[in-house]
Design a protein around this motif. Structure first.
Motif, PDB file in Angstrom:
ATOM      1  N   TRP A   1       0.829  -1.208   0.000  1.00  0.00           N
ATOM      2  CA  TRP A   1       0.000   0.000   0.000  1.00  0.00           C
ATOM      3  C   TRP A   1       0.865   1.262   0.000  1.00  0.00           C
ATOM      4  O   TRP A   1       0.529   2.243  -0.648  1.00  0.00           O
ATOM      5  N   ILE A   2       1.972   1.240   0.733  1.00  0.00           N
ATOM      6  CA  ILE A   2       2.867   2.394   0.735  1.00  0.00           C
ATOM      7  C   ILE A   2       3.449   2.601  -0.666  1.00  0.00           C
ATOM      8  O   ILE A   2       3.449   3.717  -1.195  1.00  0.00           O
ATOM      9  N   VAL A   3       3.920   1.542  -1.278  1.00  0.00           N
ATOM     10  CA  VAL A   3       4.470   1.637  -2.631  1.00  0.00           C
ATOM     11  C   VAL A   3       3.394   2.095  -3.606  1.00  0.00           C
ATOM     12  O   VAL A   3       3.649   2.949  -4.467  1.00  0.00           O
ATOM     13  N   GLU A   4       2.178   1.570  -3.467  1.00  0.00           N
ATOM     14  CA  GLU A   4       1.079   1.970  -4.349  1.00  0.00           C
ATOM     15  C   GLU A   4       0.790   3.459  -4.213  1.00  0.00           C
ATOM     16  O   GLU A   4       0.559   4.156  -5.203  1.00  0.00           O
ATOM     17  N   GLY A   5       0.823   3.977  -2.989  1.00  0.00           N
ATOM     18  CA  GLY A   5       0.607   5.409  -2.773  1.00  0.00           C
ATOM     19  C   GLY A   5       1.704   6.252  -3.387  1.00  0.00           C
ATOM     20  O   GLY A   5       1.446   7.291  -4.014  1.00  0.00           O
ATOM     21  N   ILE A   6       2.943   5.802  -3.251  1.00  0.00           N
ATOM     22  CA  ILE A   6       4.076   6.528  -3.838  1.00  0.00           C
ATOM     23  C   ILE A   6       3.980   6.519  -5.358  1.00  0.00           C
ATOM     24  O   ILE A   6       4.215   7.540  -6.020  1.00  0.00           O
TER      25      ILE A   6
ATOM     26  N   SER B   1      -7.422  13.517 -12.736  1.00  0.00           N
ATOM     27  CA  SER B   1      -8.098  13.852 -11.487  1.00  0.00           C
ATOM     28  C   SER B   1      -7.053  13.925 -10.376  1.00  0.00           C
ATOM     29  O   SER B   1      -6.903  12.985  -9.589  1.00  0.00           O
ATOM     30  N   ARG B   2      -6.350  15.035 -10.325  1.00  0.00           N
ATOM     31  CA  ARG B   2      -5.244  15.187  -9.374  1.00  0.00           C
ATOM     32  C   ARG B   2      -5.708  15.082  -7.919  1.00  0.00           C
ATOM     33  O   ARG B   2      -5.044  14.481  -7.091  1.00  0.00           O
ATOM     34  N   GLY B   3      -6.838  15.688  -7.626  1.00  0.00           N
ATOM     35  CA  GLY B   3      -7.343  15.667  -6.255  1.00  0.00           C
ATOM     36  C   GLY B   3      -7.601  14.252  -5.761  1.00  0.00           C
ATOM     37  O   GLY B   3      -7.196  13.890  -4.653  1.00  0.00           O
ATOM     38  N   TRP B   4      -8.292  13.454  -6.571  1.00  0.00           N
ATOM     39  CA  TRP B   4      -8.575  12.071  -6.194  1.00  0.00           C
ATOM     40  C   TRP B   4      -7.290  11.258  -6.124  1.00  0.00           C
ATOM     41  O   TRP B   4      -7.147  10.383  -5.261  1.00  0.00           O
ATOM     42  N   SER B   5      -6.362  11.532  -7.023  1.00  0.00           N
ATOM     43  CA  SER B   5      -5.086  10.800  -7.011  1.00  0.00           C
ATOM     44  C   SER B   5      -4.303  11.099  -5.743  1.00  0.00           C
ATOM     45  O   SER B   5      -3.738  10.190  -5.121  1.00  0.00           O
ATOM     46  N   ILE B   6      -4.276  12.360  -5.344  1.00  0.00           N
ATOM     47  CA  ILE B   6      -3.571  12.734  -4.106  1.00  0.00           C
ATOM     48  C   ILE B   6      -4.267  12.109  -2.902  1.00  0.00           C
ATOM     49  O   ILE B   6      -3.616  11.557  -2.005  1.00  0.00           O
ATOM     50  N   PHE B   7      -5.597  12.175  -2.862  1.00  0.00           N
ATOM     51  CA  PHE B   7      -6.363  11.570  -1.776  1.00  0.00           C
ATOM     52  C   PHE B   7      -6.085  10.070  -1.679  1.00  0.00           C
ATOM     53  O   PHE B   7      -5.815   9.537  -0.604  1.00  0.00           O
ATOM     54  N   PHE B   8      -6.129   9.383  -2.819  1.00  0.00           N
ATOM     55  CA  PHE B   8      -5.864   7.950  -2.855  1.00  0.00           C
ATOM     56  C   PHE B   8      -4.446   7.652  -2.366  1.00  0.00           C
ATOM     57  O   PHE B   8      -4.230   6.744  -1.562  1.00  0.00           O
ATOM     58  N   ALA B   9      -3.476   8.418  -2.857  1.00  0.00           N
ATOM     59  CA  ALA B   9      -2.080   8.182  -2.495  1.00  0.00           C
ATOM     60  C   ALA B   9      -1.863   8.366  -0.993  1.00  0.00           C
ATOM     61  O   ALA B   9      -1.220   7.532  -0.346  1.00  0.00           O
ATOM     62  N   LEU B  10      -2.395   9.442  -0.439  1.00  0.00           N
ATOM     63  CA  LEU B  10      -2.228   9.690   0.991  1.00  0.00           C
ATOM     64  C   LEU B  10      -2.918   8.621   1.831  1.00  0.00           C
ATOM     65  O   LEU B  10      -2.355   8.130   2.808  1.00  0.00           O
ATOM     66  N   LEU B  11      -4.123   8.253   1.431  1.00  0.00           N
ATOM     67  CA  LEU B  11      -4.854   7.208   2.146  1.00  0.00           C
ATOM     68  C   LEU B  11      -4.099   5.881   2.089  1.00  0.00           C
ATOM     69  O   LEU B  11      -3.973   5.170   3.090  1.00  0.00           O
ATOM     70  N   SER B  12      -3.558   5.565   0.924  1.00  0.00           N
ATOM     71  CA  SER B  12      -2.817   4.319   0.740  1.00  0.00           C
ATOM     72  C   SER B  12      -1.552   4.303   1.599  1.00  0.00           C
ATOM     73  O   SER B  12      -1.261   3.309   2.274  1.00  0.00           O
ATOM     74  N   VAL B  13      -0.810   5.399   1.607  1.00  0.00           N
ATOM     75  CA  VAL B  13       0.419   5.472   2.404  1.00  0.00           C
ATOM     76  C   VAL B  13       0.093   5.402   3.897  1.00  0.00           C
ATOM     77  O   VAL B  13       0.747   4.669   4.656  1.00  0.00           O
ATOM     78  N   ILE B  14      -0.918   6.143   4.336  1.00  0.00           N
ATOM     79  CA  ILE B  14      -1.293   6.126   5.750  1.00  0.00           C
ATOM     80  C   ILE B  14      -1.746   4.734   6.173  1.00  0.00           C
ATOM     81  O   ILE B  14      -1.342   4.218   7.223  1.00  0.00           O
ATOM     82  N   ALA B  15      -2.590   4.090   5.353  1.00  0.00           N
ATOM     83  CA  ALA B  15      -3.051   2.733   5.676  1.00  0.00           C
ATOM     84  C   ALA B  15      -1.871   1.761   5.733  1.00  0.00           C
ATOM     85  O   ALA B  15      -1.815   0.891   6.614  1.00  0.00           O
ATOM     86  N   GLY B  16      -0.924   1.910   4.820  1.00  0.00           N
ATOM     87  CA  GLY B  16       0.255   1.052   4.835  1.00  0.00           C
ATOM     88  C   GLY B  16       1.093   1.244   6.080  1.00  0.00           C
ATOM     89  O   GLY B  16       1.563   0.270   6.691  1.00  0.00           O
ATOM     90  N   ILE B  17       1.262   2.493   6.493  1.00  0.00           N
ATOM     91  CA  ILE B  17       2.038   2.777   7.708  1.00  0.00           C
ATOM     92  C   ILE B  17       1.332   2.207   8.937  1.00  0.00           C
ATOM     93  O   ILE B  17       1.973   1.620   9.815  1.00  0.00           O
ATOM     94  N   VAL B  18       0.011   2.349   8.993  1.00  0.00           N
ATOM     95  CA  VAL B  18      -0.755   1.783  10.114  1.00  0.00           C
ATOM     96  C   VAL B  18      -0.545   0.273  10.175  1.00  0.00           C
ATOM     97  O   VAL B  18      -0.329  -0.288  11.258  1.00  0.00           O
ATOM     98  N   LEU B  19      -0.580  -0.397   9.022  1.00  0.00           N
ATOM     99  CA  LEU B  19      -0.358  -1.851   9.012  1.00  0.00           C
ATOM    100  C   LEU B  19       1.049  -2.209   9.473  1.00  0.00           C
ATOM    101  O   LEU B  19       1.246  -3.208  10.167  1.00  0.00           O
TER     102      LEU B  19
END
Length: 185
Positions: A114-119, A130-148
């Motif tokens: 998930w961290i790699v996917e966000g990066i 859709s830059r906004g959605w891409s940034i939202f997805f990336a941040l959510l993916s990185v945060i979820a990966g860090i939590v895991l």
């Protein structure tokens, strides 16, 4: 006119059966995960241990009985086979511990992915419509990966629970699809 089923009818019945059986199987496994999460996880660990032992026997047999493989290839297959067999036996010696280790390992792996996917999503912002959605997805993916990564056992439990829910929902959808295939609107 013959009473034999057409190729289309046969294919439709095959697809219907496959969807129905896979749907019912998914519902059963999903319910087992939700009702008995620990026991179901232990069964999965046991299945993986059985697979490891069988794979080990196959690799060792290839190394021992191969007539065309060179010496190092044969030795490598034998060593790999022994490692698989030993891992399977160790897993069976304490299935509960093996289940926990497997859960943590998979949770860490998903976290890293998930961290790699966000990066990767952030690195492709220039190509995104859709830059906004891409940034939202990336941040959510990185945060979820860090939590895991920081709480892999808790993350594994949540992922297991989500898998159970998904299997029930998708199983129901497949079962409904099985009944609906071949019907005309």
């Amino acid at each position: 006119m013959t009473n034999e089923p057409s190729i289309r009818d046969t294919a439709t019945n095959g697809i219907r059966t496959a969807l129905g059986v896979s749907g019912i199987f998914a519902i059963i496994v999903g319910v087992l995960i939700l009702v008995w999460p620990g026991r179901t996880a232990v069964v999965v660990a046991a299945i993986i241990a059985i697979y490891a032992i069988l794979a080990g026997l196959i690799y060792a047999s290839i190394g021992i009985f191969s007539k065309t493989m060179r010496a190092w290839g044969r030795v490598g297959h034998i060593i790999l086979g022994i490692l698989f067999i030993v891992a399977g036996i160790i897993a069976f010696m304490n299935l509960t511990l093996a289940t926990g280790v497997l859960a943590v390992l998979l949770s860490v792996l998903v976290g890293v992915m998930w961290i790699v996917e966000g990066i990767v999503a952030l690195s492709t912002l220039g190509d995104s419509s859709s830059r906004g959605w891409s940034i939202f997805f990336a941040l959510l993916s990185v945060i979820a990966g860090i939590v895991l990564l920081f709480s892999p056992l808790w993350g594994a439990a949540v992922l297991w629970w989500l898998l159970g829910i998904s299997m029930v929902v998708l199983g129901i959808i497949n079962a409904v699809r099985a009944f609906r295939i071949g019907r005309r609107a």
